[in-house]
Design a protein around this motif. Structure first.
Motif, mmCIF file in Angstrom:
data_model
loop_
_atom_site.group_PDB
_atom_site.id
_atom_site.type_symbol
_atom_site.label_atom_id
_atom_site.label_comp_id
_atom_site.label_asym_id
_atom_site.label_seq_id
_atom_site.Cartn_x
_atom_site.Cartn_y
_atom_site.Cartn_z
ATOM 1 N N LEU A 34 -5.292 -2.030 -9.442
ATOM 2 C CA LEU A 34 -5.316 -1.160 -10.615
ATOM 3 C C LEU A 34 -6.130 0.118 -10.395
ATOM 4 C CD1 LEU A 34 -5.700 -3.812 -13.448
ATOM 5 C CD2 LEU A 34 -3.668 -2.554 -12.783
ATOM 6 N N VAL A 69 2.073 -3.275 7.233
ATOM 7 C CA VAL A 69 1.808 -2.473 6.041
ATOM 8 C C VAL A 69 1.449 -1.049 6.437
ATOM 9 C CG1 VAL A 69 -0.637 -3.000 5.767
ATOM 10 C CG2 VAL A 69 0.721 -2.498 3.777
ATOM 11 N N PHE A 72 4.448 1.077 7.084
ATOM 12 C CA PHE A 72 5.001 1.617 5.840
ATOM 13 C C PHE A 72 4.121 2.758 5.321
ATOM 14 C CE2 PHE A 72 5.473 1.581 1.177
ATOM 15 C CZ PHE A 72 6.816 1.874 1.113
ATOM 16 N N ILE A 108 -3.013 4.866 -1.341
ATOM 17 C CA ILE A 108 -2.201 3.684 -1.041
ATOM 18 C C ILE A 108 -2.673 3.012 0.248
ATOM 19 C CG2 ILE A 108 0.119 2.947 -0.352
ATOM 20 C CD1 ILE A 108 1.186 5.048 -2.340
ATOM 21 N N LYS A 111 -5.945 1.167 -0.464
ATOM 22 C CA LYS A 111 -5.698 0.035 -1.347
ATOM 23 C C LYS A 111 -5.052 -1.117 -0.595
ATOM 24 C CE LYS A 111 -4.100 1.176 -5.576
ATOM 25 N NZ LYS A 111 -3.141 1.313 -6.718
ATOM 26 N N SER A 112 -3.962 -0.826 0.117
ATOM 27 C CA SER A 112 -3.222 -1.913 0.770
ATOM 28 C C SER A 112 -4.083 -2.580 1.835
ATOM 29 C CB SER A 112 -1.918 -1.388 1.373
ATOM 30 O OG SER A 112 -2.180 -0.307 2.217
ATOM 31 N N LEU A 116 -5.249 -6.549 1.711
ATOM 32 C CA LEU A 116 -4.723 -7.466 2.729
ATOM 33 C C LEU A 116 -5.829 -8.020 3.637
ATOM 34 C CD1 LEU A 116 -1.277 -5.866 3.559
ATOM 35 C CD2 LEU A 116 -1.798 -7.837 2.158
ATOM 36 N N LEU A 119 -7.472 -10.834 1.545
ATOM 37 C CA LEU A 119 -6.614 -12.030 1.535
ATOM 38 C C LEU A 119 -6.748 -12.806 2.836
ATOM 39 C CD1 LEU A 119 -3.200 -11.016 -0.071
ATOM 40 C CD2 LEU A 119 -5.184 -12.066 -1.117
ATOM 41 N N SER B 4 5.479 -2.617 -0.777
ATOM 42 C CA SER B 4 4.225 -2.810 -0.067
ATOM 43 C C SER B 4 3.068 -2.825 -1.053
ATOM 44 C CB SER B 4 4.074 -1.666 0.918
ATOM 45 O OG SER B 4 2.974 -1.879 1.738
ATOM 46 N N GLU B 5 1.989 -3.463 -0.635
ATOM 47 C CA GLU B 5 0.786 -3.525 -1.470
ATOM 48 C C GLU B 5 0.245 -2.122 -1.709
ATOM 49 O OE1 GLU B 5 -1.132 -5.278 -3.770
ATOM 50 O OE2 GLU B 5 -1.142 -6.935 -2.355
ATOM 51 N N GLY B 6 -0.188 -1.873 -2.940
ATOM 52 C CA GLY B 6 -0.900 -0.626 -3.203
ATOM 53 C C GLY B 6 -0.042 0.537 -3.650
ATOM 54 N N VAL B 7 1.293 0.347 -3.696
ATOM 55 C CA VAL B 7 2.164 1.483 -3.964
ATOM 56 C C VAL B 7 2.431 1.678 -5.451
ATOM 57 C CG1 VAL B 7 4.463 2.385 -3.584
ATOM 58 C CG2 VAL B 7 3.241 1.306 -1.720
ATOM 59 N N LEU B 8 2.643 0.571 -6.152
ATOM 60 C CA LEU B 8 3.110 0.686 -7.542
ATOM 61 C C LEU B 8 1.959 0.776 -8.537
ATOM 62 C CD1 LEU B 8 6.069 -1.829 -7.510
ATOM 63 C CD2 LEU B 8 6.077 0.610 -7.101
ATOM 64 N N GLY B 10 -0.098 -0.054 -12.112
ATOM 65 C CA GLY B 10 -0.471 -1.296 -12.793
ATOM 66 C C GLY B 10 0.553 -1.801 -13.791
ATOM 67 N N GLY B 95 4.260 -7.568 1.935
ATOM 68 C CA GLY B 95 3.888 -7.505 0.526
ATOM 69 C C GLY B 95 2.504 -8.083 0.372
ATOM 70 N N GLY B 96 2.071 -8.286 -0.848
ATOM 71 C CA GLY B 96 0.731 -8.844 -1.051
ATOM 72 C C GLY B 96 0.751 -9.738 -2.258
ATOM 73 N N THR B 98 -0.493 -8.943 -5.391
ATOM 74 C CA THR B 98 -0.180 -8.270 -6.653
ATOM 75 C C THR B 98 1.259 -7.779 -6.693
ATOM 76 O OG1 THR B 98 -0.868 -6.123 -5.845
ATOM 77 C CG2 THR B 98 -2.551 -7.484 -6.852
#
Lengths: 249, 201
Positions: A34, A69, A72, A108, A111-112, A116, A119, B4-8, B10, B95-96, B98
């Motif tokens: 978020l 990731v 990407f 991005i 964040k990613s 990751l 996790l 991918s994680e972090g793109v979209l 909330g 992906g992740g 979230t």
């Protein structure tokens, strides 16, 4: 080859209650997802890297797992500055870059990677059967967990099976290319995989029922939450709150 | 095809997660313990087949198999895909956490919709083949469209990336359709009881 879980971590992380680790992973991921301010995201990445040190993960596999990731992300670094619009850098050159696009690509990427990494330390360090049990005690539907555990088991079987089918096709001179013959062959290969898979599923189901299986795998390990689990969760909650405060004030 | 994680943003992530959870709940209700074993097998096959890369011109691509899964499982495709994607997150970091909800939705909703196609329409072996072709092709097309949609809903800056995703998936629609047709025709010949019965009208 698919590597089975868990990955190795330090005894510290390994001793934490699995439920606490699942909750921490969810809390951290959702919070970081978020965020969008670069400073908050940078801090999140620092937290992740510190947990990586704490968990003593082997660095090379961690980076390898992040390669996908970041591949990407690289795509985004190329496309966003060119297509995002808004305020421009290098306006007079042949290739003006969008400032918003650059900012977004940076956000991005931070964040990613931080999600990751986190996790990997706390979730990937659980054996899947333990993860299933933890999810069960966190009120995730039983059928879904059973499905997860069955699927996990079969993945390794089918991976080997598919390699075998592929090898026998190769031995018979199959050379995959861009043509209908190749795609048809793949159709037959996967069809054969499914036929074998179903046969196996039936046999396994009978065998399990015969042994009195009633829909749940029982876990032998006892969960003993202790003080360190409470402290750990409190710390993760505090970090999540701190990141939230940094983002929204 | 993973977000991918972090793109979209909330709200998009949360909205998709709620919808995906609903789909999974519906799907779980349609699976009793006997069909659960079958769903587990299929989601594992889905997982493995998505690792198989085949050449397309100079590059390579992999099968999605979601149309086929929808055809074989109906709503059960939701939990099956959910589990396979969760495992991809755990084993490969595709992906992740979230993005799990949105990824489930992108793959499973087209699976359920196009899977219903295989159950109705022209009969006979050639009819089945045709239906399976559209099932596989449309599932890929719809997934790509949903992917583009969630990107655009998140931020208007993703317009370029969204267009690229859709364009890249157009040739894959044809390949996936052809593949699904072959695979379903094969199953029809070898083990017809695996396929769902056709509903007339």
């Amino acid at each position: 080859m698919i590597e089975p879980l868990p990955i190795r971590t330090s005894a510290f992380v390994g001793a934490l209650d699995p439920r606490a680790r699942v909750l921490a992973a969810v809390l951290f991921s959702v919070t970081v997802a978020l965020l969008d301010r670069p400073d908050a995201l940078g801090l999140a990445l620092i937290v992740s890297v510190l947990s990586l040190v704490w968990g003593r993960l082997a660095l090379r596999p961690v980076l390898r797992r992040l390669m996908l990731v970041n591949g990407f992300n690289l795509f985004l670094w190329i496309i966003l500055p060119l297509s995002a619009g808004g305020e421009l850098l290098l306006v007079d050159s042949a290739m003006p870059l969008s400032l918003d696009g650059l900012r977004m690509a940076l956000g991005i990427s931070l964040k990613s990677n931080s999600i990751l990494i986190f996790l990997q330390v706390f979730l990937l360090s659980l054996p899947l059967s333990t993860l299933g049990e933890a999810l069960y005690r966190l009120a995730v539907p039983e059928k879904l967990i059973l499905l997860l555990l069955l699927t996990y088991r079969y993945i390794f079987v089918f991976d080997v099976e598919f390699r075998r089918l592929m090898r026998s096709a190769r031995v018979r001179g199959f050379e995959p290319g861009t043509n209908l013959h190749s795609y048809r062959t793949f159709g037959y290969l996967v069809g054969m995989l499914l036929v074998r898979a179903f046969g196996r599923a039936e046999r396994v189901r009978f065998a399990m029922e015969l042994r009195g299986f009633s829909g749940r795998f029982h876990q032998i390990i006892e969960f003993r939450p202790g003080l360190s689990d409470g402290l750990f969760l409190a710390a993760v909650t505090a970090i999540a709150l701190g990141l939230g405060v940094l983002q929204w004030i | 095809m993973h977000v991918s994680e972090g793109v979209l943003s909330g709200p998009v992530l949360m909205g998709a997660a709620v919808l995906a959870a609903g789909g999974v709940a519906l799907g779980l209700r349609s699976l009793d313990y006997n069909r659960l074993a079958r769903a587990g097998v299929l989601s594992a096959a889905f997982f493995v087949a998505s690792l198989v890369h085949f050449p397309v011109g100079p590059g390579s691509a992999h099968l999605l198999l979601n149309g086929l899964l929808g055809a074989l499982l109906g709503w059960g495709a939701f939990p099956a895909i959910a589990v396979a994607l969760a495992l991809q997150t755990l084993l490969f970091q595709f992906g992740g956490l979230t993005t799990l909800g949105v990824n489930i939705l992108i793959m499973a909703l087209p699976a359920v919709l196009t899977g219903a196609l295989v159950r109705r329409g022209p009969g006979g072996a050639s009819g089945l083949k045709r239906r399976a072709f559209f099932c596989g092709a449309l599932a890929v097309g719809l997934s790509a469209a949903l992917f583009a949609l969630v990107l655009m809903l998140s931020s208007s800056q993703f317009r370029g990336a969204a267009m690229l995703v859709v364009a890249a998936n157009l040739p894959l629609m044809f390949i996936e359709g052809f593949f699904t047709a072959t695979c379903v025709a094969f199953l029809h010949r070898v083990q017809p009881e695996l396929l769902p019965a056709r509903k007339d009208r």
